[in-house]
Every structure is written in C-alpha cells, then in structure tokens.
Design an enzyme around this catalytic site. Sequence first.
Site, PDB file in Angstrom:
ATOM      1  N   LYS A 152       5.801  -4.204  -4.541  1.00 55.19           N
ATOM      2  CA  LYS A 152       5.398  -5.543  -4.726  1.00 55.19           C
ATOM      3  C   LYS A 152       3.806  -5.567  -5.263  1.00 55.19           C
ATOM      4  O   LYS A 152       3.529  -6.222  -6.023  1.00 55.19           O
ATOM      5  CB  LYS A 152       5.484  -6.472  -3.536  1.00 55.19           C
ATOM      6  CG  LYS A 152       6.851  -6.804  -3.375  1.00 55.19           C
ATOM      7  CD  LYS A 152       7.053  -7.880  -2.234  1.00 55.19           C
ATOM      8  CE  LYS A 152       8.387  -8.666  -2.197  1.00 55.19           C
ATOM      9  NZ  LYS A 152       8.328  -9.703  -0.990  1.00 55.19           N
TER      10      LYS A 152
ATOM     11  N   LYS B  17       0.149   4.995   0.786  1.00 49.29           N
ATOM     12  CA  LYS B  17       0.666   3.574   0.462  1.00 49.29           C
ATOM     13  C   LYS B  17      -0.462   2.699   0.470  1.00 49.29           C
ATOM     14  O   LYS B  17      -0.584   1.419   0.666  1.00 49.29           O
ATOM     15  CB  LYS B  17       1.849   3.048   0.942  1.00 49.29           C
ATOM     16  CG  LYS B  17       3.022   3.957   1.186  1.00 49.29           C
ATOM     17  CD  LYS B  17       3.385   4.402  -0.141  1.00 49.29           C
ATOM     18  CE  LYS B  17       3.888   2.998  -1.179  1.00 49.29           C
ATOM     19  NZ  LYS B  17       4.281   3.672  -2.594  1.00 49.29           N
TER      20      LYS B  17
ATOM     21  N   ARG C 159      -6.822   0.098   2.425  1.00 49.62           N
ATOM     22  CA  ARG C 159      -5.752  -1.114   2.037  1.00 49.62           C
ATOM     23  C   ARG C 159      -5.669  -1.777   3.843  1.00 49.62           C
ATOM     24  O   ARG C 159      -5.663  -0.644   4.542  1.00 49.62           O
ATOM     25  CB  ARG C 159      -4.423  -0.661   1.748  1.00 49.62           C
ATOM     26  CG  ARG C 159      -3.701  -1.937   1.228  1.00 49.62           C
ATOM     27  CD  ARG C 159      -2.414  -1.543   0.760  1.00 49.62           C
ATOM     28  NE  ARG C 159      -1.534  -2.443   0.467  1.00 49.62           N
ATOM     29  CZ  ARG C 159      -0.346  -2.416  -0.211  1.00 49.62           C
ATOM     30  NH1 ARG C 159       0.366  -1.196  -0.377  1.00 49.62           N
ATOM     31  NH2 ARG C 159       0.361  -3.445  -0.796  1.00 49.62           N
TER      32      ARG C 159
ATOM     33  N   THR D 162      -5.742  13.212  -2.341  1.00 48.54           N
ATOM     34  CA  THR D 162      -5.346  13.810  -0.912  1.00 48.54           C
ATOM     35  C   THR D 162      -5.131  12.548  -0.137  1.00 48.54           C
ATOM     36  O   THR D 162      -5.539  11.529  -0.347  1.00 48.54           O
ATOM     37  CB  THR D 162      -6.536  14.496  -0.513  1.00 48.54           C
ATOM     38  OG1 THR D 162      -5.973  15.211   0.525  1.00 48.54           O
ATOM     39  CG2 THR D 162      -7.691  13.800  -0.431  1.00 48.54           C
ATOM     40  N   HIS D 163      -4.146  12.897   0.633  1.00 43.74           N
ATOM     41  CA  HIS D 163      -3.827  11.831   1.841  1.00 43.74           C
ATOM     42  C   HIS D 163      -4.261  12.369   3.256  1.00 43.74           C
ATOM     43  O   HIS D 163      -4.450  11.699   4.300  1.00 43.74           O
ATOM     44  CB  HIS D 163      -2.469  11.515   2.138  1.00 43.74           C
ATOM     45  CG  HIS D 163      -1.888  10.892   1.071  1.00 43.74           C
ATOM     46  ND1 HIS D 163      -2.382   9.693   0.284  1.00 43.74           N
ATOM     47  CD2 HIS D 163      -0.543  10.782   0.568  1.00 43.74           C
ATOM     48  CE1 HIS D 163      -1.659   9.069  -0.463  1.00 43.74           C
ATOM     49  NE2 HIS D 163      -0.366   9.874  -0.464  1.00 43.74           N
TER      50      HIS D 163
ATOM     51  N   SER E 221       4.395  -1.318   3.368  1.00 47.01           N
ATOM     52  CA  SER E 221       4.492  -0.539   2.102  1.00 47.01           C
ATOM     53  C   SER E 221       5.030   0.810   2.375  1.00 47.01           C
ATOM     54  O   SER E 221       6.110   1.413   1.963  1.00 47.01           O
ATOM     55  CB  SER E 221       3.325  -0.631   1.480  1.00 47.01           C
ATOM     56  OG  SER E 221       3.565   0.349   0.256  1.00 47.01           O
TER      57      SER E 221
ATOM     58  N   THR F 192      -2.305   5.750  -6.300  1.00 39.59           N
ATOM     59  CA  THR F 192      -1.664   6.059  -7.381  1.00 39.59           C
ATOM     60  C   THR F 192      -2.505   5.039  -8.548  1.00 39.59           C
ATOM     61  O   THR F 192      -2.712   5.541  -9.573  1.00 39.59           O
ATOM     62  CB  THR F 192      -0.159   5.564  -7.400  1.00 39.59           C
ATOM     63  OG1 THR F 192       0.556   6.621  -6.708  1.00 39.59           O
ATOM     64  CG2 THR F 192       0.417   5.635  -8.954  1.00 39.59           C
ATOM     65  N   TRP F 193      -2.805   4.036  -7.920  1.00 39.62           N
ATOM     66  CA  TRP F 193      -3.413   2.959  -8.837  1.00 39.62           C
ATOM     67  C   TRP F 193      -4.701   3.495  -9.262  1.00 39.62           C
ATOM     68  O   TRP F 193      -5.222   3.595 -10.339  1.00 39.62           O
ATOM     69  CB  TRP F 193      -3.750   1.829  -7.881  1.00 39.62           C
ATOM     70  CG  TRP F 193      -4.216   0.596  -8.824  1.00 39.62           C
ATOM     71  CD1 TRP F 193      -4.433   0.292 -10.260  1.00 39.62           C
ATOM     72  CD2 TRP F 193      -4.387  -0.896  -7.877  1.00 39.62           C
ATOM     73  NE1 TRP F 193      -4.780  -1.029 -10.281  1.00 39.62           N
ATOM     74  CE2 TRP F 193      -4.630  -1.628  -9.153  1.00 39.62           C
ATOM     75  CE3 TRP F 193      -4.356  -1.217  -6.886  1.00 39.62           C
ATOM     76  CZ2 TRP F 193      -5.165  -3.095  -8.986  1.00 39.62           C
ATOM     77  CZ3 TRP F 193      -4.738  -2.847  -6.589  1.00 39.62           C
ATOM     78  CH2 TRP F 193      -5.076  -3.389  -7.758  1.00 39.62           C
TER      79      TRP F 193
ATOM     80  N   TYR G 190      -8.472  -1.728  -1.585  1.00 43.59           N
ATOM     81  CA  TYR G 190      -7.073  -2.365  -2.322  1.00 43.59           C
ATOM     82  C   TYR G 190      -7.133  -3.965  -2.717  1.00 43.59           C
ATOM     83  O   TYR G 190      -6.932  -4.311  -4.033  1.00 43.59           O
ATOM     84  CB  TYR G 190      -6.045  -2.284  -1.512  1.00 43.59           C
ATOM     85  CG  TYR G 190      -4.600  -2.436  -2.286  1.00 43.59           C
ATOM     86  CD1 TYR G 190      -3.917  -1.246  -2.948  1.00 43.59           C
ATOM     87  CD2 TYR G 190      -3.999  -3.825  -2.287  1.00 43.59           C
ATOM     88  CE1 TYR G 190      -2.774  -1.537  -3.497  1.00 43.59           C
ATOM     89  CE2 TYR G 190      -2.612  -3.991  -2.665  1.00 43.59           C
ATOM     90  CZ  TYR G 190      -2.207  -2.919  -3.471  1.00 43.59           C
ATOM     91  OH  TYR G 190      -0.631  -3.286  -4.141  1.00 43.59           O
TER      92      TYR G 190
ATOM     93  N   GLY H 199      -3.209   2.618  -2.404  1.00 38.34           N
ATOM     94  CA  GLY H 199      -3.638   2.240  -3.667  1.00 38.34           C
ATOM     95  C   GLY H 199      -3.954   3.783  -4.437  1.00 38.34           C
ATOM     96  O   GLY H 199      -4.953   3.562  -5.476  1.00 38.34           O
TER      97      GLY H 199
END
Length: 295
Positions: free
Chosen positions: A258, A47, A130, A107-108, A138, A51-52, A193, A49
């Site tokens: 958001k 959570k 972030r 990857t996370h 998030s 995907t962005w 982010y 960023g």
Amino acid sequence: MSVNQDARPDFVTVKGINLLDHIAKNIDAVSAFCPHSSDILIGAYPKSGSTWTVEIVDLLLHNGDAETCRRAPITVRAAFLEASDRLRPKSGLDQLKEMVPPRIIKTHLPIQLVPVGFWEKKCKMIYVARNAKDTVVSYFYFHDMNKTGPEAGPWQSFVHKFMSGELGWGTWHDHVKGYWREREKKNILYIFYEDLKENPRREVERIMRYLDLSLSDEVINRIVELTTFQNMKINPMANYSFVSKNTYDQSITKFMRKGQVGDWKTHFTPEQSAKFDEDYEKKMKNINIPFRTQL
C-alpha cells in the site's frame, strides 16, 4: 532466487540481535568488509522505505535516466550487504566484488553491526526511518509472503514480537535510536518515510545535495514522478516481481502493498494501540525523534 519452502530459516542471536541463520553465519565476513570511499550505504529497519530510497539514489546517480535504471533488477543495481547466497545467486559480499564504485549498498543491520570501514572511509550514508505502527503492519504482511524466514503467526503475537525485539534485525526502537544518536558524528542523512510521502521533491533534493550532486529541476521532477508508489509498484525492475514465488509469494500479498501513512489504523484495536503506545513511550522517552503516525 528460490528456497525450499519446507526449510524456512530461523533466527540466530548475534550480539543480542536476531538475524536469519544463514545471515548470522556470514556476519564475521560482513563485519570485515572494506568499502570504497565513494560507496553509498542505505540503511533502514525492514519495511521502512529502503527500496524506495535505493531507487531514488540510483536515479540521482544516473541523471534521472529511467531506462538506465531499468538496466537490471534493483537487487542487482544495489547490493544487500548482509545477504547470503542461500537465497540469491550471489551473497552481498560476492556481488560487491563485481560492482564498480560508487556502489549502492543496502543494509538492515543496526548501527553497531555496520562494518567500521564505512565510518573510517567516511562513506555517505542515508538512513530512512518509518513510524513504528506502519512499520509493524508492513513487516507483518511481508513475513506472510516471505518464505525465507519464520512465519508471521497471528497479528496479536506478531505485534508482541515486534515490541520485544524477537523479529529479524532487532527491535525497531533500538534500530532507529542507534542511527539517530550517531547521525551528526558519522554524517548520516536521516530521512523519514512520512516526509518522503508528504513532500517527495523536497526530500529528493535533500538527498541530492547530500550526495554533492546538482541536477536540473526537470530531472528532479522526473525522479519524483518515477519514484511514486504507483509507478514503482508497476516497475518490474523495482517491485520484486522478478523474485521466485518460492521466495516471495506475491499471490499472498504484494511486496509493494500500500505504501501509505496511517494504514495501522485499520489493523490495531484500541487496546492494542494503547498498549503499543505505552511500550513506545517507555522505550523512546529519552530521545526526541519526530515520528508521525499520520499526515
């Protein structure tokens, strides 16, 4: 992509890091993965960023062609390295076998669990970070709608779990510090982010240069517009609306909720904020990463 709601996975500890049980079972195979030198790895704490960033990179690689970047869901266009086949048609590793380099890989994993092949092959890697307060908010909402992991529980206890590293992929603090300390040695592009929100064009250009690409101003402007939060939220190939409700129940909250900087102010009580800040100072005192909790 669906999962039995009555069988929500739990965490298993791997080298001190909490991973979902079905991911932990596959971690040895993930560790042995050998990338192609042209592969691009995008890392982030959940959570934050990723995907962005994946969408930006895909558009950069395809000259800002919106239609090409809607050729398939984002989970098909970029492989989630450690994903198992329990929740997806294919595991990340199986998906990568079918993809042609250069591949976008997400990857996370904290840096110590990233396959050494990425460093040996000198792959490009972008890490997006972030600020901790917006991340925990998030992540809390994501846990609420994500049926593939343990329930979020009450906000107060979730914040405690976040601080103590009881959530998936370990502590945020160690995660962001690990990549920061290695960014120069391993040629990692470390982005924030908050910087993406404040000046997306500047950051898209930074990513473009890092990837050794050169695109026109017109294309860059188009990529910036296509990757605004508002446009990605309505893009069916990026907003995870293609995922089964039994996996991500977006009637509870949207995957893209958001996308704000400073939303934490509507969730933390003054007491929670003070305690969180005190814990943050202890864990981040020996490192100077320029996070911002507001713009």
